[in-house]
Write a protein that holds these residues in place. Structure first.
Motif, PDB file in Angstrom:
ATOM      1  N   ILE A   7      22.985 -21.073 -50.836  1.00 36.60           N
ATOM      2  CA  ILE A   7      22.603 -21.089 -49.421  1.00 36.60           C
ATOM      3  C   ILE A   7      23.085 -22.391 -48.791  1.00 36.60           C
ATOM      4  O   ILE A   7      22.835 -23.473 -49.328  1.00 36.60           O
ATOM      5  CB  ILE A   7      21.083 -20.918 -49.246  1.00 36.60           C
ATOM      6  N   PHE A  60      22.086 -20.498 -41.286  1.00 32.75           N
ATOM      7  CA  PHE A  60      22.161 -20.608 -42.739  1.00 32.75           C
ATOM      8  C   PHE A  60      22.699 -19.295 -43.303  1.00 32.75           C
ATOM      9  O   PHE A  60      22.321 -18.216 -42.843  1.00 32.75           O
ATOM     10  CB  PHE A  60      20.775 -20.901 -43.329  1.00 32.75           C
ATOM     11  N   GLY A  61      23.587 -19.413 -44.283  1.00 31.75           N
ATOM     12  CA  GLY A  61      24.162 -18.227 -44.904  1.00 31.75           C
ATOM     13  C   GLY A  61      23.863 -18.211 -46.386  1.00 31.75           C
ATOM     14  O   GLY A  61      23.824 -19.253 -47.040  1.00 31.75           O
ATOM     15  N   ALA A  62      23.638 -16.996 -46.923  1.00 30.19           N
ATOM     16  CA  ALA A  62      23.460 -16.818 -48.373  1.00 30.19           C
ATOM     17  C   ALA A  62      24.737 -16.184 -48.902  1.00 30.19           C
ATOM     18  O   ALA A  62      25.191 -15.150 -48.383  1.00 30.19           O
ATOM     19  CB  ALA A  62      22.254 -15.920 -48.640  1.00 30.19           C
ATOM     20  N   VAL A  71      21.832 -14.015 -43.619  1.00 30.24           N
ATOM     21  CA  VAL A  71      21.860 -15.112 -42.640  1.00 30.24           C
ATOM     22  C   VAL A  71      20.489 -15.313 -41.999  1.00 30.24           C
ATOM     23  O   VAL A  71      19.664 -14.386 -41.948  1.00 30.24           O
ATOM     24  CB  VAL A  71      22.879 -14.849 -41.486  1.00 30.24           C
ATOM     25  N   ALA A  72      20.259 -16.533 -41.511  1.00 31.35           N
ATOM     26  CA  ALA A  72      19.062 -16.839 -40.705  1.00 31.35           C
ATOM     27  C   ALA A  72      19.426 -17.986 -39.779  1.00 31.35           C
ATOM     28  O   ALA A  72      20.008 -18.988 -40.221  1.00 31.35           O
ATOM     29  CB  ALA A  72      17.887 -17.225 -41.610  1.00 31.35           C
ATOM     30  N   VAL A  91      17.592 -13.061 -38.560  1.00 36.02           N
ATOM     31  CA  VAL A  91      17.409 -12.999 -40.020  1.00 36.02           C
ATOM     32  C   VAL A  91      17.866 -11.621 -40.525  1.00 36.02           C
ATOM     33  O   VAL A  91      17.382 -10.582 -40.073  1.00 36.02           O
ATOM     34  CB  VAL A  91      15.929 -13.231 -40.397  1.00 36.02           C
ATOM     35  N   VAL A  93      19.493  -9.607 -44.279  1.00 33.04           N
ATOM     36  CA  VAL A  93      19.999  -9.589 -45.651  1.00 33.04           C
ATOM     37  C   VAL A  93      20.621  -8.214 -45.889  1.00 33.04           C
ATOM     38  O   VAL A  93      20.026  -7.175 -45.546  1.00 33.04           O
ATOM     39  CB  VAL A  93      18.851  -9.843 -46.673  1.00 33.04           C
ATOM     40  N   ARG A 105      14.222 -17.267 -49.069  1.00 29.99           N
ATOM     41  CA  ARG A 105      14.912 -18.549 -49.278  1.00 29.99           C
ATOM     42  C   ARG A 105      15.649 -18.978 -48.007  1.00 29.99           C
ATOM     43  O   ARG A 105      15.683 -20.164 -47.660  1.00 29.99           O
ATOM     44  CB  ARG A 105      15.892 -18.431 -50.453  1.00 29.99           C
ATOM     45  N   LEU A 106      16.260 -18.024 -47.319  1.00 29.35           N
ATOM     46  CA  LEU A 106      16.962 -18.359 -46.068  1.00 29.35           C
ATOM     47  C   LEU A 106      15.985 -18.904 -45.031  1.00 29.35           C
ATOM     48  O   LEU A 106      16.240 -19.931 -44.385  1.00 29.35           O
ATOM     49  CB  LEU A 106      17.662 -17.113 -45.509  1.00 29.35           C
ATOM     50  N   ARG A 109      14.828 -22.350 -45.790  1.00 29.02           N
ATOM     51  CA  ARG A 109      15.822 -23.368 -45.449  1.00 29.02           C
ATOM     52  C   ARG A 109      15.803 -23.667 -43.947  1.00 29.02           C
ATOM     53  O   ARG A 109      15.972 -24.808 -43.523  1.00 29.02           O
ATOM     54  CB  ARG A 109      17.217 -22.915 -45.886  1.00 29.02           C
TER      55      ARG A 109
END
Ligand SMILES: CC(C)(COP(=O)(O)OP(=O)(O)OC[C@H]1O[C@@H](n2cnc3c(N)ncnc32)[C@H](O)[C@@H]1OP(=O)(O)O)[C@@H](O)C(=O)NCCC(=O)NCCS
Length: 173
Positions: A7, A60-62, A71-72, A91, A93, A105-106, A109
């Protein structure tokens, strides 16, 4: 495996991958987002790149094997009297990666990042969106109201739960 997920904050070089995942999100879950597919599809890639470089706002990217799977976003309110507050947005997934705590987790963060810039984080979530509500509530977001008919997708109206999360003062004050 979810433990292999990396992430990080997206940068302008991620614009194409972000755009593609964002348009997927708006296609598969239109009732979960304030933006429409048409609105975001019309945003030039250059604008997208500029947005991804606008700190302290951040997406934020996973990544799984270098592919963007979640993403979030975080944005600070623009206006002077509201700059102590931020918003969690966008948000998403990918379906294959759900249920492995990637979303959690996103969002965590985003919370960690937001704590360095604002004292409160807001979010809005579909009242019927059990997965997202559980994710946000589990991370400490508190409901403070319901906006009836917050979104209209086609002929359907969707109510949204409004949430806030108090954050420690930046700098630990
Ligand atoms: C909402 C979303 C981001 C959750 O992502 P995810 O990676 O599957 O969520 P996680 O695995 O991190 O789950 C976090 C918590 O919520 C719970 N949860 C997630 N989805 C759930 C579901 N559909 N039903 C019940 N509980 C669910 C998990 O069990 C977990 O709880 P735990 O911490 O007690 O173990 C994902 O389902 C998604 O992208 N949905 C479509 C888009 C959307 O609705 N976005 C939100 C806009 S507000």
């Amino acid at each position: 495996m979810a433990s292999d997920i990396l992430i990080r904050i997206l940068d302008p070089s991620d614009a194409e991958a972000f755009r593609s995942l964002r348009l997927e999100a708006l296609t598969v879950a239109p009732e979960a987002f304030g933006a429409s597919y048409e609105e975001d599809a019309s945003i030039p890639l250059e604008t997208m790149r500029a947005r991804l470089s606008a700190s302290p706002n951040a997406v934020f990217g996973a990544f799984a094997d270098r592919a963007l799977v979640g993403v979030a976003g975080f944005a600070v309110y623009d206006r002077v009297k509201a700059r102590h507050k931020g918003v969690l947005w966008g948000v998403y997934v990918k379906a294959d990666w759900r249920g492995h705590h990637v979303g959690k987790r996103l969002v965590q963060r985003v919370i960690d990042h937001a704590s360095r810039h604002v004292i409160m984080l807001e979010a809005a979530v579909g009242l019927a969106n059990d997965g997202a509500r559980r994710t946000y509530h589990g991370l400490g977001f508190k409901p403070y109201g319901v906006q009836r008919k917050a979104l209209k997708v086609g002929d359907m109206f969707y109510d949204e739960e409004l949430l806030y999360l108090d954050l420690p003062q930046p700098g630990g004050a």
